[in-house]
Design a protein around this motif. Structure first.
Motif, short mmCIF file in Angstrom:
data_model
loop_
_atom_site.label_atom_id
_atom_site.label_comp_id
_atom_site.label_asym_id
_atom_site.label_seq_id
_atom_site.Cartn_x
_atom_site.Cartn_y
_atom_site.Cartn_z
N ALA A 97 11.34 -19.30 -6.35
CA ALA A 97 11.05 -18.16 -7.21
C ALA A 97 10.21 -17.15 -6.44
CB ALA A 97 10.30 -18.61 -8.47
N VAL A 98 10.39 -15.87 -6.81
CA VAL A 98 9.60 -14.78 -6.26
C VAL A 98 9.06 -13.98 -7.43
CG1 VAL A 98 9.59 -12.76 -4.73
CG2 VAL A 98 11.14 -14.66 -4.25
N ILE A 99 7.75 -13.68 -7.38
CA ILE A 99 7.11 -12.93 -8.45
C ILE A 99 6.75 -11.54 -7.95
CG2 ILE A 99 5.13 -12.83 -10.03
CD1 ILE A 99 4.88 -15.89 -9.73
N SER A 100 7.09 -10.52 -8.73
CA SER A 100 6.77 -9.13 -8.39
C SER A 100 6.74 -8.31 -9.67
CB SER A 100 7.83 -8.56 -7.43
OG SER A 100 7.54 -7.22 -7.10
N ARG A 115 20.40 -19.09 -6.51
CA ARG A 115 19.41 -20.05 -7.00
C ARG A 115 17.96 -19.64 -6.73
NH1 ARG A 115 19.80 -24.62 -4.01
NH2 ARG A 115 20.86 -23.45 -2.41
N LEU A 116 17.71 -18.36 -6.54
CA LEU A 116 16.35 -17.86 -6.35
C LEU A 116 15.99 -17.02 -7.57
CD1 LEU A 116 13.92 -17.54 -4.39
CD2 LEU A 116 15.01 -15.43 -3.60
N LEU A 117 14.96 -17.42 -8.29
CA LEU A 117 14.60 -16.76 -9.55
C LEU A 117 13.62 -15.62 -9.31
CD1 LEU A 117 14.78 -16.70 -12.65
CD2 LEU A 117 12.88 -18.33 -12.69
N PRO A 118 14.03 -14.37 -9.57
CA PRO A 118 13.10 -13.24 -9.49
C PRO A 118 12.36 -13.11 -10.81
CG PRO A 118 15.35 -12.45 -9.78
CD PRO A 118 15.40 -13.94 -9.81
N VAL A 119 11.04 -13.23 -10.76
CA VAL A 119 10.20 -13.19 -11.96
C VAL A 119 9.45 -11.86 -11.98
CG1 VAL A 119 8.29 -14.27 -13.19
CG2 VAL A 119 9.97 -15.70 -11.98
N ILE A 120 9.74 -11.02 -12.96
CA ILE A 120 9.07 -9.72 -13.09
C ILE A 120 7.91 -9.86 -14.08
CG2 ILE A 120 9.33 -7.32 -13.83
CD1 ILE A 120 12.28 -7.52 -12.98
N VAL A 121 6.72 -9.46 -13.61
CA VAL A 121 5.53 -9.50 -14.46
C VAL A 121 4.92 -8.10 -14.55
CG1 VAL A 121 5.02 -11.92 -13.97
CG2 VAL A 121 4.02 -10.12 -12.53
N ASP A 122 4.07 -7.91 -15.54
CA ASP A 122 3.38 -6.62 -15.70
C ASP A 122 2.29 -6.48 -14.63
OD1 ASP A 122 0.63 -7.54 -16.99
OD2 ASP A 122 2.24 -8.69 -17.94
N LYS A 123 1.85 -5.25 -14.43
CA LYS A 123 0.88 -4.98 -13.35
C LYS A 123 -0.45 -5.73 -13.52
CE LYS A 123 2.90 -0.75 -11.67
NZ LYS A 123 2.72 0.65 -11.27
N PHE A 160 9.09 -13.19 -19.01
CA PHE A 160 9.79 -12.40 -17.99
C PHE A 160 11.25 -12.26 -18.39
CE2 PHE A 160 9.97 -16.80 -16.48
CZ PHE A 160 11.31 -16.97 -16.17
N PRO A 161 11.89 -11.16 -17.98
CA PRO A 161 13.28 -10.93 -18.37
C PRO A 161 14.27 -11.60 -17.43
CG PRO A 161 12.45 -9.04 -17.15
CD PRO A 161 11.30 -10.02 -17.26
N ILE A 162 15.41 -11.99 -17.99
CA ILE A 162 16.56 -12.46 -17.21
C ILE A 162 17.79 -12.34 -18.11
CG2 ILE A 162 16.17 -14.88 -17.84
CD1 ILE A 162 17.38 -15.63 -15.08
N ASP A 163 18.91 -11.94 -17.53
CA ASP A 163 20.11 -11.81 -18.37
C ASP A 163 20.63 -13.20 -18.74
OD1 ASP A 163 22.77 -12.39 -16.55
OD2 ASP A 163 21.09 -11.64 -15.35
N ALA A 164 21.29 -13.29 -19.88
CA ALA A 164 21.73 -14.57 -20.45
C ALA A 164 22.68 -15.32 -19.53
CB ALA A 164 22.37 -14.34 -21.81
N PHE A 165 23.59 -14.60 -18.85
CA PHE A 165 24.56 -15.26 -17.98
C PHE A 165 23.87 -15.91 -16.78
CE2 PHE A 165 27.51 -15.14 -14.35
CZ PHE A 165 28.49 -16.01 -14.83
#
Length: 196
Positions: A97-100, A115-123, A160-165
């Motif tokens: 996983a990568v957080i940004s 298979r690498l999860l991009p995790v979007i977080v608030d500032k 964090f957001p991710i599309d359903a598919f």
């Protein structure tokens, strides 16, 4: 493919904005069509000197960072050219996983397919994580993909957001083809009825 359900790991901090794919995996390593060994060249120009020796001050070369599966990066990670080798190198190194605060769209899509999860977080959360890396560098976070949460050491869970598919593919450990093949019976039934 391995299923991604939950992941608990310490963090590797890389507080650099606008890291492009050529910095993640330099172009000279793109001649391969196999993922094997690409992790050795992750961030090669930052990680090694001109003679190929590890630079002791680069974060991935610090002994305490070995085995950590979450990379914390600056804003706009994965910008630049479209190369699938970038997530190959990250997963080859061992990151899951990568957080940004944001990812380049093409990189994010390539990551999810590999298979690498991009995790979007608030500032504020992003800044809190970098502060924790300085204050208590061995803290752990837990990523729960089904719940779409990142849980911090204080127990706070951040969504964090991710599309359903993409989420379904990661949870079930399948790629796009594998996802379709899981529906072979329904496809064959449809085809049989459709031709009639």
């Amino acid at each position: 493919m391995t299923c991604f359900t939950t992941l608990t790991s310490k963090i590797v901090p890389l507080p650099v904005d606008n890291v492009d794919t050529d910095q993640i995996i330099p172009a000279r390593f793109l001649k391969v069509t196999d993922k094997a060994g690409l992790g050795d060249n992750l961030f090669a120009d930052w990680r090694y000197d001109a003679e190929g020796n590890p630079k002791p001050d680069f974060v991935l070369n610090r002994p305490e960072m070995k085995g950590r599966q979450v990379l914390l990066v600056g804003d706009n990670f994965g910008c630049g050219s479209s190369r699938e080798h970038a997530p190959w190198a990250l997963t080859g190194y061992g990151f899951r996983a990568v957080i940004s605060t944001s990812f380049a769209d093409i990189f994010r899509n390539n990551a999810l397919k590999n298979r690498l999860l991009p995790v979007i977080v608030d500032k504020p959360t992003h800044q809190q994580l970098f502060s924790l890396c300085e204050e208590a560098p061995d803290f752990e976070v837990t990523i729960d993909l089904a719940a779409q949460t990142l849980t911090l050491p204080d127990g706070r869970a951040v969504g964090f957001p991710i599309d359903a598919f993409s989420k379904a593919c990661l949870l079930n450990g399948v790629d796009e083809i594998g996802y379709v093949l899981r529906m072979t019976d329904q496809i064959l039934a449809f085809e049989a009825a459709h031709h009639k």
